[in-house]
Design a protein around this motif. Structure first.
Motif, PDB file in Angstrom:
ATOM      1  N   ASP A  36       0.825  -1.203   0.000  1.00 19.40           N
ATOM      2  CA  ASP A  36       0.000   0.000   0.000  1.00 19.40           C
ATOM      3  C   ASP A  36       0.861   1.256   0.000  1.00 19.40           C
ATOM      4  O   ASP A  36       0.570   2.228  -0.693  1.00 19.40           O
ATOM      5  N   THR A  37       1.909   1.265   0.811  1.00 16.86           N
ATOM      6  CA  THR A  37       2.759   2.450   0.873  1.00 16.86           C
ATOM      7  C   THR A  37       3.600   2.582  -0.388  1.00 16.86           C
ATOM      8  O   THR A  37       3.878   3.682  -0.842  1.00 16.86           O
ATOM      9  N   ALA A  38       3.991   1.477  -0.985  1.00 10.16           N
ATOM     10  CA  ALA A  38       4.855   1.523  -2.162  1.00 10.16           C
ATOM     11  C   ALA A  38       4.152   2.098  -3.371  1.00 10.16           C
ATOM     12  O   ALA A  38       4.792   2.690  -4.239  1.00 10.16           O
ATOM     13  N   ARG A  39       2.844   1.963  -3.455  1.00  3.26           N
ATOM     14  CA  ARG A  39       2.115   2.426  -4.638  1.00  3.26           C
ATOM     15  C   ARG A  39       1.396   3.746  -4.384  1.00  3.26           C
ATOM     16  O   ARG A  39       0.582   4.181  -5.195  1.00  3.26           O
ATOM     17  N   SER A  40       1.659   4.383  -3.259  1.00  4.33           N
ATOM     18  CA  SER A  40       0.989   5.631  -2.905  1.00  4.33           C
ATOM     19  C   SER A  40       1.883   6.835  -3.167  1.00  4.33           C
ATOM     20  O   SER A  40       3.080   6.816  -2.870  1.00  4.33           O
ATOM     21  N   ALA A  41       1.288   7.900  -3.722  1.00  5.13           N
ATOM     22  CA  ALA A  41       2.012   9.133  -4.010  1.00  5.13           C
ATOM     23  C   ALA A  41       1.906  10.131  -2.861  1.00  5.13           C
ATOM     24  O   ALA A  41       2.121  11.324  -3.060  1.00  5.13           O
ATOM     25  N   GLY A  42       1.579   9.664  -1.657  1.00  9.81           N
ATOM     26  CA  GLY A  42       1.430  10.570  -0.527  1.00  9.81           C
ATOM     27  C   GLY A  42       2.735  11.202  -0.078  1.00  9.81           C
ATOM     28  O   GLY A  42       3.822  10.687  -0.331  1.00  9.81           O
ATOM     29  N   GLN A  43       2.628  12.337   0.598  1.00  4.52           N
ATOM     30  CA  GLN A  43       3.806  13.023   1.132  1.00  4.52           C
ATOM     31  C   GLN A  43       4.462  12.169   2.213  1.00  4.52           C
ATOM     32  O   GLN A  43       3.787  11.594   3.062  1.00  4.52           O
ATOM     33  N   ARG A  44       5.798  12.123   2.172  1.00  3.97           N
ATOM     34  CA  ARG A  44       6.559  11.365   3.160  1.00  3.97           C
ATOM     35  C   ARG A  44       7.419  12.313   3.980  1.00  3.97           C
ATOM     36  O   ARG A  44       8.007  13.248   3.439  1.00  3.97           O
ATOM     37  N   TRP A  45       7.515  12.022   5.278  1.00  9.81           N
ATOM     38  CA  TRP A  45       8.203  12.916   6.207  1.00  9.81           C
ATOM     39  C   TRP A  45       9.213  12.143   7.053  1.00  9.81           C
ATOM     40  O   TRP A  45       8.980  10.990   7.398  1.00  9.81           O
ATOM     41  N   ALA A  46      10.302  12.825   7.388  1.00  9.63           N
ATOM     42  CA  ALA A  46      11.235  12.358   8.410  1.00  9.63           C
ATOM     43  C   ALA A  46      11.118  13.297   9.600  1.00  9.63           C
ATOM     44  O   ALA A  46      10.957  14.508   9.435  1.00  9.63           O
ATOM     45  N   LEU A  47      11.191  12.743  10.806  1.00  7.06           N
ATOM     46  CA  LEU A  47      11.088  13.529  12.038  1.00  7.06           C
ATOM     47  C   LEU A  47      12.474  13.639  12.670  1.00  7.06           C
ATOM     48  O   LEU A  47      13.084  12.624  13.024  1.00  7.06           O
ATOM     49  N   LYS A  48      12.942  14.872  12.793  1.00  3.85           N
ATOM     50  CA  LYS A  48      14.271  15.113  13.354  1.00  3.85           C
ATOM     51  C   LYS A  48      14.121  15.668  14.766  1.00  3.85           C
ATOM     52  O   LYS A  48      13.571  16.752  14.967  1.00  3.85           O
ATOM     53  N   SER A  49      14.602  14.912  15.740  1.00  2.00           N
ATOM     54  CA  SER A  49      14.496  15.337  17.128  1.00  2.00           C
ATOM     55  C   SER A  49      15.411  16.524  17.398  1.00  2.00           C
ATOM     56  O   SER A  49      16.590  16.514  17.030  1.00  2.00           O
ATOM     57  N   GLN A  50      14.865  17.544  18.039  1.00  2.00           N
ATOM     58  CA  GLN A  50      15.672  18.699  18.410  1.00  2.00           C
ATOM     59  C   GLN A  50      16.453  18.450  19.699  1.00  2.00           C
ATOM     60  O   GLN A  50      17.285  19.273  20.093  1.00  2.00           O
ATOM     61  N   ALA A  51      16.213  17.304  20.326  1.00  2.00           N
ATOM     62  CA  ALA A  51      16.964  16.959  21.533  1.00  2.00           C
ATOM     63  C   ALA A  51      18.395  16.561  21.200  1.00  2.00           C
ATOM     64  O   ALA A  51      19.332  16.884  21.941  1.00  2.00           O
ATOM     65  N   ASN A  52      18.584  15.853  20.069  1.00  2.00           N
ATOM     66  CA  ASN A  52      19.926  15.368  19.744  1.00  2.00           C
ATOM     67  C   ASN A  52      20.264  15.476  18.257  1.00  2.00           C
ATOM     68  O   ASN A  52      21.322  15.012  17.829  1.00  2.00           O
ATOM     69  N   GLY A  53      19.362  16.049  17.453  1.00  2.00           N
ATOM     70  CA  GLY A  53      19.640  16.222  16.033  1.00  2.00           C
ATOM     71  C   GLY A  53      19.555  14.945  15.219  1.00  2.00           C
ATOM     72  O   GLY A  53      19.971  14.926  14.063  1.00  2.00           O
TER      73      GLY A  53
END
Length: 478
Positions: A36-53
């Motif tokens: 399902d995720t492989a065939r979806s054109a949805g926006q993808r995000w990475a979450l970067k913690s500000q505690a340690n970068g």
């Protein structure tokens, strides 16, 4: 020392893990499918913690309470660090789905002691444990506040060993440990260079399946088995008509893409790819994919549009269309989408869209947003060397319709392309047979040097509220 958990072995372990994770009280018994995720054109995000970068990672391996933990310790953004945002309440809350597993992030509040509020990637559907408030911070980052226990998610960097930099929802305030930057990790790309165009015939079909929650439709809350059977039953415009080479689908659920692909292959004896693009809601300054309503206890994934094309196509792209923020009653509105796939060997670009709804009771009272969406569609399909065939539910009547609002919206499209009902006579009236009730709002367009030689509407609409529309295009050589 930060670890980048992106090896093939780790990913394989996590995919296997998805099939055996125990369910919690907030989860359904069904499992996620990474297809399902492989065939979806949805926006993808990475979450970067500000505690340690470091970037938040879904961990592989382990058992029991060690399964699917989230930890901020990665230096880069591979599949294990990528998430999509989803919402079942018009953007009031968001849920994070791992791109690697297809499962949702849960704040497991029944755990006690050091495991209280632990974030784990093992939610098969959106329940109370999978909902978070997205709280913007002055520096452009966000805090995540769990709806399960009303606590903020923290990156606990003072932990050692197996507890280092784990994510837990158990803070009452927002500090550095509770702030995360959302970084977009996928964007637009150009299709591969096309081959020289050759003469061919293309059969195309578009259908608004009405498969979400419209109770006036027989397809409302439908499951994959019912939908695929109905789709297969109407693939031909008539008993002796041709099978389609491409199918455009609207009001479609993400997790039906794979079953539809399999059903098309069985019905036609040809290989297919079915791609998906979500429709969004604003979630603060970000967007979250609208979820299809559940069918019983079955999660059907995101809600949006689908595009079925020959399996030679591997390039596909989703597009956000300019949409109103609220409707006339002040309620949040759907942020509409378009979706394209390329067949380079045929110099063919196939695209579909679902425009905003019109009239005073809906999103776009005066047609201004649909006019902008039509202009955006013309820009989207303008790819040098490619011949564009496109259509879908444009939610507006044609320029020469006997009645209906915003009839001028599609005039620029008719000026550049021929519509199915014109059958190659571009001086013919710009109208056509009704596709919903007594109005035509579903369309198929092709270049004027590639005329439609046939155009038909299905005899009945039910179980959808839309008839299917079929066209045959005569594509010329270069």
């Amino acid at each position: 020392m930060r670890r980048l958990i992106s090896s093939f072995a780790a990913l394989c372990g996590l995919l296997a893990l998805a099939a055996v994770l125990p369910v919690t009280e907030a989860q359904a018994a069904d499992t996620a499918d990474t297809a399902d995720t492989a065939r979806s054109a949805g926006q993808r995000w990475a979450l970067k913690s500000q505690a340690n970068g470091a970037y938040v990672t879904v961990e592989a391996g382990g058992s029991g309470n060690q399964q699917g933990k989230l930890r901020a310790d990665a230096d880069g953004t591979g599949p294990l660090q990528q998430f999509t945002l989803h919402t079942g309440d018009k953007g009031s809350t968001v849920s994070l789905r791992s791109d690697a597993t297809g499962l949702f992030v849960s704040a497991e509040v029944k755990d006690a002691g050091s495991h209280s509020g632990m974030l784990r990637n093992r939610g098969a559907k959106i329940g109370a444990w999978e909902k978070f408030l997205l709280v913007p911070q002055p520096d452009g980052t966000f805090a995540l506040k769990s709806k399960a226990n009303d606590k903020y998610v923290s990156t606990e960097i003072n932990g050692t060993g197996g507890d280092h930099a784990l994510l837990r929802a158990r803070s009452d305030r927002v500090g550095a440990w509770e702030r995360f930057a959302f970084e977009r990790v996928n964007g637009s790309s150009a299709p591969p260079p096309p081959a020289s165009p050759r003469a061919a015939q293309l059969n195309v079909m578009t259908w608004n399946v009405c498969g979400n929650n419209n109770t006036q439709c027989g397809n409302a809350h439908t499951g994959a088995d019912k939908l695929t059977a109905e789709l297969v039953s109407r693939l031909r415009p008539s008993a002796g008509g041709p099978l389609p080479d491409a199918v455009f689908l609207q009001e479609f659920c993400e997790k039906h893409a794979k079953p539809v692909e399999q059903a098309l292959e069985q019905a036609t004896g040809r290989g297919w790819n079915v791609f998906f693009a979500p429709i969004h809601y604003h979630a603060g300054t970000l967007k979250a994919q609208k979820q299809c309503d559940t069918a019983g206890d079955t999660d059907r994934g995101a809600y949006g549009i689908g595009l079925a094309v020959p399996d030679e196509s591997s390039w596909f792209q989703g597009y956000d269309l300019t949409s109103p923020d609220t409707n006339q009653r002040g309620a949040r509105t759907e942020q509409r989408s378009a979706l394209c796939a390329a067949l380079p060997s045929r110099a063919l670009l196939l695209c579909t869209a679902h425009f905003s709804a019109g009239g005073p009771a809906y999103d776009d009272a005066d047609g201004s947003f649909r006019r902008a969406q039509a202009a955006e569609m013309l820009r989207i399909v303008d790819r040098p060397g490619y011949r564009a065939v496109f259509g879908g539910d444009f939610n507006v009547v044609p320029p020469d319709a006997a009645k209906g609002e915003s009839r001028s919206v599609l005039e620029p499209v008719y000026a550049q392309y021929g519509e199915c009902a014109q059958l190659g006579d571009f001086g013919a009236p710009r109208d056509g047979r009704p596709t919903i009730g007594d109005m035509k709002i579903d369309y198929l367009f092709a270049p004027k040097n590639a005329p439609f030689t046939a155009c038909a509407v299905s005899p009945q609409a039910h179980p959808s509220d839309h008839h299917s529309l079929y066209g045959t295009v005569s594509l010329p050589a270069a």
